[in-house]
Design a protein around this motif. Structure first.
Motif, PDB file in Angstrom:
ATOM      1  N   GLU A  12      81.188  17.020  12.776  1.00  0.00           N
ATOM      2  CA  GLU A  12      80.115  17.464  11.885  1.00  0.00           C
ATOM      3  C   GLU A  12      80.679  17.939  10.545  1.00  0.00           C
ATOM      4  O   GLU A  12      80.109  17.662   9.481  1.00  0.00           O
ATOM      5  CB  GLU A  12      79.316  18.588  12.552  1.00  0.00           C
ATOM      6  CG  GLU A  12      78.469  18.125  13.730  1.00  0.00           C
ATOM      7  CD  GLU A  12      77.866  19.289  14.500  1.00  0.00           C
ATOM      8  OE1 GLU A  12      78.103  20.459  14.103  1.00  0.00           O
ATOM      9  OE2 GLU A  12      77.177  19.035  15.500  1.00  0.00           O
ATOM     10  N   GLY A  13      81.801  18.638  10.596  1.00  0.00           N
ATOM     11  CA  GLY A  13      82.436  19.099   9.361  1.00  0.00           C
ATOM     12  C   GLY A  13      82.917  17.944   8.497  1.00  0.00           C
ATOM     13  O   GLY A  13      82.774  17.973   7.270  1.00  0.00           O
ATOM     14  N   LEU A  14      83.481  16.916   9.127  1.00  0.00           N
ATOM     15  CA  LEU A  14      83.965  15.758   8.372  1.00  0.00           C
ATOM     16  C   LEU A  14      82.808  14.974   7.759  1.00  0.00           C
ATOM     17  O   LEU A  14      82.914  14.458   6.643  1.00  0.00           O
ATOM     18  CB  LEU A  14      84.791  14.853   9.282  1.00  0.00           C
ATOM     19  CG  LEU A  14      86.081  15.460   9.852  1.00  0.00           C
ATOM     20  CD1 LEU A  14      86.789  14.450  10.734  1.00  0.00           C
ATOM     21  CD2 LEU A  14      87.005  15.933   8.735  1.00  0.00           C
ATOM     22  N   GLN A  15      81.711  14.895   8.491  1.00  0.00           N
ATOM     23  CA  GLN A  15      80.540  14.197   7.954  1.00  0.00           C
ATOM     24  C   GLN A  15      79.982  14.918   6.725  1.00  0.00           C
ATOM     25  O   GLN A  15      79.502  14.275   5.793  1.00  0.00           O
ATOM     26  CB  GLN A  15      79.479  14.056   9.037  1.00  0.00           C
ATOM     27  CG  GLN A  15      79.856  13.060  10.136  1.00  0.00           C
ATOM     28  CD  GLN A  15      78.891  13.067  11.297  1.00  0.00           C
ATOM     29  OE1 GLN A  15      78.518  14.128  11.814  1.00  0.00           O
ATOM     30  NE2 GLN A  15      78.466  11.893  11.726  1.00  0.00           N
ATOM     31  N   ARG A  16      80.066  16.244   6.734  1.00  0.00           N
ATOM     32  CA  ARG A  16      79.602  17.015   5.576  1.00  0.00           C
ATOM     33  C   ARG A  16      80.556  16.894   4.396  1.00  0.00           C
ATOM     34  O   ARG A  16      80.145  16.988   3.238  1.00  0.00           O
ATOM     35  CB  ARG A  16      79.437  18.502   5.954  1.00  0.00           C
ATOM     36  CG  ARG A  16      78.258  18.803   6.860  1.00  0.00           C
ATOM     37  CD  ARG A  16      78.004  20.307   6.919  1.00  0.00           C
ATOM     38  NE  ARG A  16      79.164  21.048   7.411  1.00  0.00           N
ATOM     39  CZ  ARG A  16      79.376  21.328   8.690  1.00  0.00           C
ATOM     40  NH1 ARG A  16      78.514  20.931   9.613  1.00  0.00           N
ATOM     41  NH2 ARG A  16      80.451  22.019   9.062  1.00  0.00           N
ATOM     42  N   ASP A  17      81.848  16.685   4.687  1.00  0.00           N
ATOM     43  CA  ASP A  17      82.855  16.693   3.622  1.00  0.00           C
ATOM     44  C   ASP A  17      83.862  15.556   3.851  1.00  0.00           C
ATOM     45  O   ASP A  17      85.004  15.789   4.252  1.00  0.00           O
ATOM     46  CB  ASP A  17      83.576  18.042   3.601  1.00  0.00           C
ATOM     47  CG  ASP A  17      84.479  18.215   2.390  1.00  0.00           C
ATOM     48  OD1 ASP A  17      84.588  17.256   1.596  1.00  0.00           O
ATOM     49  OD2 ASP A  17      85.079  19.293   2.238  1.00  0.00           O
ATOM     50  N   PRO A  18      83.453  14.294   3.601  1.00  0.00           N
ATOM     51  CA  PRO A  18      84.371  13.166   3.824  1.00  0.00           C
ATOM     52  C   PRO A  18      85.605  13.201   2.936  1.00  0.00           C
ATOM     53  O   PRO A  18      86.638  12.622   3.289  1.00  0.00           O
ATOM     54  CB  PRO A  18      83.498  11.939   3.536  1.00  0.00           C
ATOM     55  CG  PRO A  18      82.350  12.445   2.735  1.00  0.00           C
ATOM     56  CD  PRO A  18      82.117  13.856   3.163  1.00  0.00           C
ATOM     57  N   VAL A  19      85.516  13.891   1.792  1.00  0.00           N
ATOM     58  CA  VAL A  19      86.696  13.995   0.923  1.00  0.00           C
ATOM     59  C   VAL A  19      87.791  14.817   1.614  1.00  0.00           C
ATOM     60  O   VAL A  19      88.981  14.506   1.501  1.00  0.00           O
ATOM     61  CB  VAL A  19      86.311  14.611  -0.440  1.00  0.00           C
ATOM     62  CG1 VAL A  19      87.555  14.872  -1.287  1.00  0.00           C
ATOM     63  CG2 VAL A  19      85.355  13.690  -1.179  1.00  0.00           C
ATOM     64  N   LYS A  20      87.382  15.843   2.343  1.00  0.00           N
ATOM     65  CA  LYS A  20      88.348  16.643   3.096  1.00  0.00           C
ATOM     66  C   LYS A  20      89.049  15.777   4.142  1.00  0.00           C
ATOM     67  O   LYS A  20      90.265  15.887   4.354  1.00  0.00           O
ATOM     68  CB  LYS A  20      87.639  17.822   3.766  1.00  0.00           C
ATOM     69  CG  LYS A  20      88.553  18.717   4.577  1.00  0.00           C
ATOM     70  CD  LYS A  20      87.767  19.874   5.197  1.00  0.00           C
ATOM     71  CE  LYS A  20      88.669  20.771   6.035  1.00  0.00           C
ATOM     72  NZ  LYS A  20      87.900  21.882   6.660  1.00  0.00           N
ATOM     73  N   HIS A  21      88.283  14.917   4.795  1.00  0.00           N
ATOM     74  CA  HIS A  21      88.851  13.987   5.777  1.00  0.00           C
ATOM     75  C   HIS A  21      89.866  13.067   5.112  1.00  0.00           C
ATOM     76  O   HIS A  21      90.951  12.815   5.652  1.00  0.00           O
ATOM     77  CB  HIS A  21      87.711  13.182   6.418  1.00  0.00           C
ATOM     78  CG  HIS A  21      88.154  12.095   7.329  1.00  0.00           C
ATOM     79  ND1 HIS A  21      87.955  10.763   7.053  1.00  0.00           N
ATOM     80  CD2 HIS A  21      88.783  12.133   8.533  1.00  0.00           C
ATOM     81  CE1 HIS A  21      88.434  10.028   8.042  1.00  0.00           C
ATOM     82  NE2 HIS A  21      88.941  10.836   8.957  1.00  0.00           N
ATOM     83  N   ALA A  22      89.529  12.567   3.919  1.00  0.00           N
ATOM     84  CA  ALA A  22      90.427  11.665   3.204  1.00  0.00           C
ATOM     85  C   ALA A  22      91.727  12.365   2.816  1.00  0.00           C
ATOM     86  O   ALA A  22      92.819  11.802   2.953  1.00  0.00           O
ATOM     87  CB  ALA A  22      89.726  11.117   1.963  1.00  0.00           C
ATOM     88  N   ARG A  23      91.619  13.592   2.327  1.00  0.00           N
ATOM     89  CA  ARG A  23      92.821  14.336   1.941  1.00  0.00           C
ATOM     90  C   ARG A  23      93.696  14.621   3.159  1.00  0.00           C
ATOM     91  O   ARG A  23      94.924  14.534   3.102  1.00  0.00           O
ATOM     92  CB  ARG A  23      92.421  15.631   1.241  1.00  0.00           C
ATOM     93  CG  ARG A  23      93.570  16.309   0.498  1.00  0.00           C
ATOM     94  CD  ARG A  23      93.103  17.532  -0.256  1.00  0.00           C
ATOM     95  NE  ARG A  23      94.142  18.048  -1.128  1.00  0.00           N
ATOM     96  CZ  ARG A  23      94.313  17.690  -2.391  1.00  0.00           C
ATOM     97  NH1 ARG A  23      93.490  16.792  -2.931  1.00  0.00           N
ATOM     98  NH2 ARG A  23      95.289  18.204  -3.120  1.00  0.00           N
TER      99      ARG A  23
END
Length: 309
Positions: A226-237
């Motif tokens: 759920e956190g990654l879906q809210r912030d895909p840029v964080k996932h990318a970093r």
């Protein structure tokens, strides 16, 4: 190394818990056949061979089963095939043509700046079927999300799940298709639902210890998703950081010029940059992420180069 019986696993199963450069390896020893699920990274191949031989003695390894074809899960295939010439090797069907042609770009090895010696395969792990490992039938289930072609293996008799990178005790592997613009967070959610439906009593993850608190792990994984879906840029970093840390784990130390050359020659890093950090130069972005690793105590740098810690 985990004893199957001691961990509540099938008695003929041994888990080699590896460091983060290699996936865990699962050895199943049957009356008629021995099998190894996943083979670790190429630079750890000698250790993989030693672990297998320490358990099998004079018996040969008869079969390799790969849950998916990331380099940390299949990098020991070639060395094991050389050691055991009659070895059978089963892989998920999605990348069979790429393995047959040995298309390293299609297989992600060149794109991620990682190493995997060429290996052959003799069979396919079709989702929805069973494969016999250690004398027992294991169900093969598709598990897209981390990798679109990944499978997980489930033994209904002992309710043991080999989850690869679909579920860890504290999360799951990076959603690589998502980074390339192919939505996969939904696939990750569906895979977690499938695992819950199977109802395993114990899970052997691709990385980390065997665990029994499956409900807690699923809750943690869903919260993280759920956190990654809210912030895909964080996932990318985070993905950039993982790829860089993996390289440091592989080389342990590297000169600054060689590090910069690796950054420039690893297409996946620039693909992530162009999709999620288009206003940044690759060298600056990589430098920022390296600084985060240093601050976290995961790397060191001085005039002589960069070192893993």
């Amino acid at each position: 190394m985990s004893d199957g019986a001691a961990a509540g696993l099938p008695a003929n199963l041994v888990v080699f818990e590896r460091g983060w450069l290699s996936s865990n390896n699962i050895l199943l020893i049957g009356a008629d056949e021995t099998a190894l699920v996943d083979t670790g990274y190429a630079t750890h191949a000698d250790q993989t061979l030693a672990l297998v031989e320490s358990s099998l003695g004079i018996r040969p390894l008869d079969r390799i089963v790969n849950t998916h074809l990331h380099s940390d899960h299949c990098g020991g295939n070639a060395a094991l095939q050389q050691r055991y010439p009659a070895l059978l090797t089963d892989i998920p069907p999605g990348e069979a043509a790429l393995v047959e042609q040995w298309d390293e770009r299609g297989l992600s090895f060149l794109a991620t700046g990682q190493t995997c010696p060429r290996f052959r395969f003799t069979g396919l792990l079709q989702p929805g079927t069973e494969c016999v490992l250690g004398g027992s039938p294991w169900q093969v289930h598709g598990a897209p999300g981390h990798d679109p072609h990944s499978v997980i293996l489930f033994d209904p008799a002992s309710r043991t799940l080999i989850s690869a990178d679909a579920l860890w005790e504290s999360g799951f592997g990076i959603a690589f298709p998502e980074l390339a613009g192919e939505p996969s967070f939904g696939d990750l959610a569906a895979t977690l639902d499938r695992i819950e439906m199977l109802g395993p009593l114990q899970v052997i993850p691709g990385h980390g210890r065997v665990f029994n608190e499956v409900g807690s792990a699923l809750t943690t994984a869903r919260r993280r998703l759920e956190g990654l879906q809210r912030d895909p840029v964080k996932h990318a970093r985070h993905a950039i950081k993982v790829l860089m840390k993996f390289k440091l784990l592989e080389v342990q130390s590297i000169a600054l010029d060689d590090w910069k050359a690796w950054i420039r020659s690893t297409p996946y890093l620039d693909a992530i940059r162009s999709r999620f950090f288009a206003d940044a130069e690759l060298e600056q972005l990589a430098g920022d992420v390296l600084h985060e690793l240093i601050v976290a105590g995961a790397a060191e740098m001085d005039s002589s180069g960069i070192r893993n810690t």
